[in-house]
Design a protein around this motif. Structure first.
Motif, PDB file in Angstrom:
ATOM      1  N   THR A 175       0.830  -1.208   0.000  1.00 21.82           N
ATOM      2  CA  THR A 175       0.000   0.000   0.000  1.00 21.82           C
ATOM      3  C   THR A 175       0.861   1.253   0.000  1.00 21.82           C
ATOM      4  O   THR A 175       0.573   2.232  -0.716  1.00 21.82           O
ATOM      5  CB  THR A 175      -0.924  -0.009   1.223  1.00 21.82           C
ATOM      6  N   SER A 176       1.920   1.219   0.766  1.00 21.24           N
ATOM      7  CA  SER A 176       2.833   2.362   0.787  1.00 21.24           C
ATOM      8  C   SER A 176       3.484   2.561  -0.573  1.00 21.24           C
ATOM      9  O   SER A 176       3.614   3.699  -1.061  1.00 21.24           O
ATOM     10  CB  SER A 176       3.890   2.157   1.870  1.00 21.24           C
ATOM     11  N   ALA A 177       3.892   1.442  -1.209  1.00 19.01           N
ATOM     12  CA  ALA A 177       4.513   1.552  -2.531  1.00 19.01           C
ATOM     13  C   ALA A 177       3.521   2.088  -3.552  1.00 19.01           C
ATOM     14  O   ALA A 177       3.871   2.920  -4.410  1.00 19.01           O
ATOM     15  CB  ALA A 177       5.037   0.177  -2.962  1.00 19.01           C
ATOM     16  N   THR A 178       2.280   1.628  -3.472  1.00 17.36           N
ATOM     17  CA  THR A 178       1.255   2.111  -4.412  1.00 17.36           C
ATOM     18  C   THR A 178       1.013   3.597  -4.215  1.00 17.36           C
ATOM     19  O   THR A 178       0.868   4.363  -5.186  1.00 17.36           O
ATOM     20  CB  THR A 178      -0.043   1.324  -4.197  1.00 17.36           C
ATOM     21  N   THR A 179       0.977   4.030  -2.967  1.00 14.08           N
ATOM     22  CA  THR A 179       0.792   5.452  -2.686  1.00 14.08           C
ATOM     23  C   THR A 179       1.935   6.283  -3.242  1.00 14.08           C
ATOM     24  O   THR A 179       1.731   7.353  -3.836  1.00 14.08           O
ATOM     25  CB  THR A 179       0.657   5.663  -1.178  1.00 14.08           C
ATOM     26  N   THR A 185       3.403   9.521 -10.127  1.00 14.87           N
ATOM     27  CA  THR A 185       2.642   9.687 -11.372  1.00 14.87           C
ATOM     28  C   THR A 185       1.976  11.054 -11.428  1.00 14.87           C
ATOM     29  O   THR A 185       1.948  11.720 -12.479  1.00 14.87           O
ATOM     30  CB  THR A 185       1.591   8.576 -11.483  1.00 14.87           C
ATOM     31  N   MET A 186       1.419  11.478 -10.314  1.00 18.19           N
ATOM     32  CA  MET A 186       0.782  12.787 -10.278  1.00 18.19           C
ATOM     33  C   MET A 186       1.788  13.900 -10.507  1.00 18.19           C
ATOM     34  O   MET A 186       1.515  14.882 -11.213  1.00 18.19           O
ATOM     35  CB  MET A 186       0.084  12.971  -8.929  1.00 18.19           C
ATOM     36  N   ARG A 191       1.595  18.650 -15.558  1.00 21.20           N
ATOM     37  CA  ARG A 191       1.269  19.527 -16.670  1.00 21.20           C
ATOM     38  C   ARG A 191      -0.044  19.119 -17.321  1.00 21.20           C
ATOM     39  O   ARG A 191      -0.898  19.959 -17.640  1.00 21.20           O
ATOM     40  CB  ARG A 191       2.406  19.492 -17.700  1.00 21.20           C
ATOM     41  N   ASN A 192      -0.238  17.795 -17.502  1.00 22.36           N
ATOM     42  CA  ASN A 192      -1.507  17.323 -18.089  1.00 22.36           C
ATOM     43  C   ASN A 192      -2.680  17.646 -17.170  1.00 22.36           C
ATOM     44  O   ASN A 192      -3.771  18.018 -17.630  1.00 22.36           O
ATOM     45  CB  ASN A 192      -1.439  15.821 -18.336  1.00 22.36           C
ATOM     46  N   VAL A 193      -2.441  17.490 -15.872  1.00 22.66           N
ATOM     47  CA  VAL A 193      -3.518  17.808 -14.923  1.00 22.66           C
ATOM     48  C   VAL A 193      -3.873  19.285 -15.007  1.00 22.66           C
ATOM     49  O   VAL A 193      -5.058  19.670 -14.968  1.00 22.66           O
ATOM     50  CB  VAL A 193      -3.097  17.411 -13.495  1.00 22.66           C
ATOM     51  N   ASN A 194      -2.855  20.144 -15.145  1.00 24.58           N
ATOM     52  CA  ASN A 194      -3.119  21.572 -15.276  1.00 24.58           C
ATOM     53  C   ASN A 194      -3.904  21.874 -16.553  1.00 24.58           C
ATOM     54  O   ASN A 194      -4.833  22.698 -16.559  1.00 24.58           O
ATOM     55  CB  ASN A 194      -1.813  22.353 -15.264  1.00 24.58           C
ATOM     56  N   ALA A 195      -3.523  21.176 -17.648  1.00 24.84           N
ATOM     57  CA  ALA A 195      -4.246  21.370 -18.910  1.00 24.84           C
ATOM     58  C   ALA A 195      -5.697  20.921 -18.779  1.00 24.84           C
ATOM     59  O   ALA A 195      -6.628  21.585 -19.274  1.00 24.84           O
ATOM     60  CB  ALA A 195      -3.544  20.611 -20.041  1.00 24.84           C
ATOM     61  N   ILE A 196      -5.889  19.781 -18.131  1.00 24.41           N
ATOM     62  CA  ILE A 196      -7.263  19.290 -17.929  1.00 24.41           C
ATOM     63  C   ILE A 196      -8.057  20.276 -17.092  1.00 24.41           C
ATOM     64  O   ILE A 196      -9.233  20.567 -17.372  1.00 24.41           O
ATOM     65  CB  ILE A 196      -7.228  17.895 -17.269  1.00 24.41           C
ATOM     66  N   THR A 197      -7.424  20.827 -16.060  1.00 20.16           N
ATOM     67  CA  THR A 197      -8.105  21.810 -15.219  1.00 20.16           C
ATOM     68  C   THR A 197      -8.480  23.049 -16.020  1.00 20.16           C
ATOM     69  O   THR A 197      -9.586  23.599 -15.872  1.00 20.16           O
ATOM     70  CB  THR A 197      -7.208  22.193 -14.042  1.00 20.16           C
TER      71      THR A 197
END
Length: 341
Positions: A175-179, A185-186, A191-197
């Motif tokens: 779970t820690s590794a997945t987090t 990844t985030m 940049r993609n998240v900013n574009a989506i926003t």
């Protein structure tokens, strides 16, 4: 007479001992200034009841518990002695109920008066009754639950052995590794998240503008509806009804006129003999034209010398007159037949 110090000390000791005795009895519930009667009640268990405990009647304290004795020869039951104020009608139907006085397990004796046939004077044994307390009921309900909880904890401890603990630790590590992977990844796709926003913000703006257009459209529709509501629709409907009634009356009159066979229009509409005569005349005229095309010399004759032109013309005229006469006669016959019909 002067008393010696020893006598004074003795008198003071006697007074102190007497005050201590009466004070102790008073604290135990003995009232020295009120006449009381003593009664007895036998209970199988008096857990929570103490000496000097209250004796209640309709919520008022009317006596105290004076003593409690264990009766070994009577199945270890407890004989409780209580004192009750004078004037309380205690009799053979009076029930002494052992009830709970508080939530901590304290007990008191509550008297319930019945229709006494015999009034007690003191020293008699009252009818006992033990009321189940809230603590007792909760204990009875809680004991099975506690047993189940205990067995559940035992099973849980048996499940949480060394292998299970290692599995749990590995699950926590995964779970820690997945987090951490999600966080990486985030960060990588920030940049993609900013574009989506930004796209979502633009879409929200477009939707807001569309909402304003729809609002204006709705207001226009409301204005149109108000205009239609205020328009003279009733007068227009009345005029339309009048026009339709006049048109219906005209059509009815025309049908009546056409249904009459004596008139010219009625004959034309209801009798097909005129059509037959006109068809026959057209066929005769077509035959004449075809014969004129086929034999023009029969009707028109030219001569350079002259002499026979008049005779031929006369013959042609006679022939044409005969044809016209025959046609006129046929038409006259058809008209007569139509008039007869």
């Amino acid at each position: 007479m002067r008393l010696s110090k020893e006598v004074k000390v003795a008198l003071l000791g006697i007074v102190a001992i007497t005050a201590l005795f009466f004070g102790y009895r008073f604290l135990k519930g003995t009232d020295f200034f009120t006449s009381t009667k003593k009664f007895y009640v036998i209970y199988p268990n008096v857990d929570g009841l103490t000496v000097s405990g209250p004796v209640m009647l309709n919520g008022i304290r009317v006596g105290v518990v004076q003593e409690m004795k264990l009766q070994v020869d009577n199945n270890n039951q407890i004989k409780v002695g209580i004192t009750v104020q004078e004037g309380i009608p205690v009799g053979d139907s009076t029930i002494a109920s052992l009830t709970s006085s508080d939530l901590l397990g304290g007990k008191a004796i509550t008297l319930f008066m019945g229709k006494n046939n015999v009034q007690y004077k003191g020293g008699e044994t009252l009818i006992p009754y033990v009321e189940r307390s809230i603590t007792t009921m909760l204990t009875e309900k809680a004991m099975p639950v506690l047993g189940q909880v205990d067995s559940t904890l035992v099973r849980l401890n048996s499940l949480l052995d060394a292998d299970a603990k290692r599995n749990i630790q590995s699950i926590i590590a995964n779970t820690s590794a997945t987090t951490e992977l999600l966080r990486t990844t985030m960060m990588a796709n920030q940049r993609n998240v900013n574009a989506i926003t930004a796209n979502i913000s633009a879409l929200t703006t477009s939707l807001r503008e569309t909402e304003e257009k729809f609002s204006r459209l709705a207001s226009n529709l409301n204005e149109i509806t108000d205009t239609l509501r205020n328009a003279p629709v009733a007068a227009l409907i009345r005029n339309t009804n009048n026009t339709l009634q006049e048109a219906q009356a005209g059509i009815t009159k025309l049908n009546e006129t056409l249904s009459q066979s004596n008139g010219t229009v009625g004959r034309l509409m209801n009798d097909d003999s005129l059509y037959a005569n006109m068809n026959a005349s057209t066929e005769s005229l077509n035959a004449l034209l075809q014969d004129l095309k086929a034999n023009p010399k029969r009707y028109v004759h030219f001569s350079l010398i002259g002499g026979g032109t008049k005779v031929k013309k006369a013959d042609n005229v006679k022939t044409a007159n005969k044809v016209r006469s025959a046609t006129n006669v046929e038409q006259a016959n058809n008209v007569e037949e139509v008039e007869k019909k």
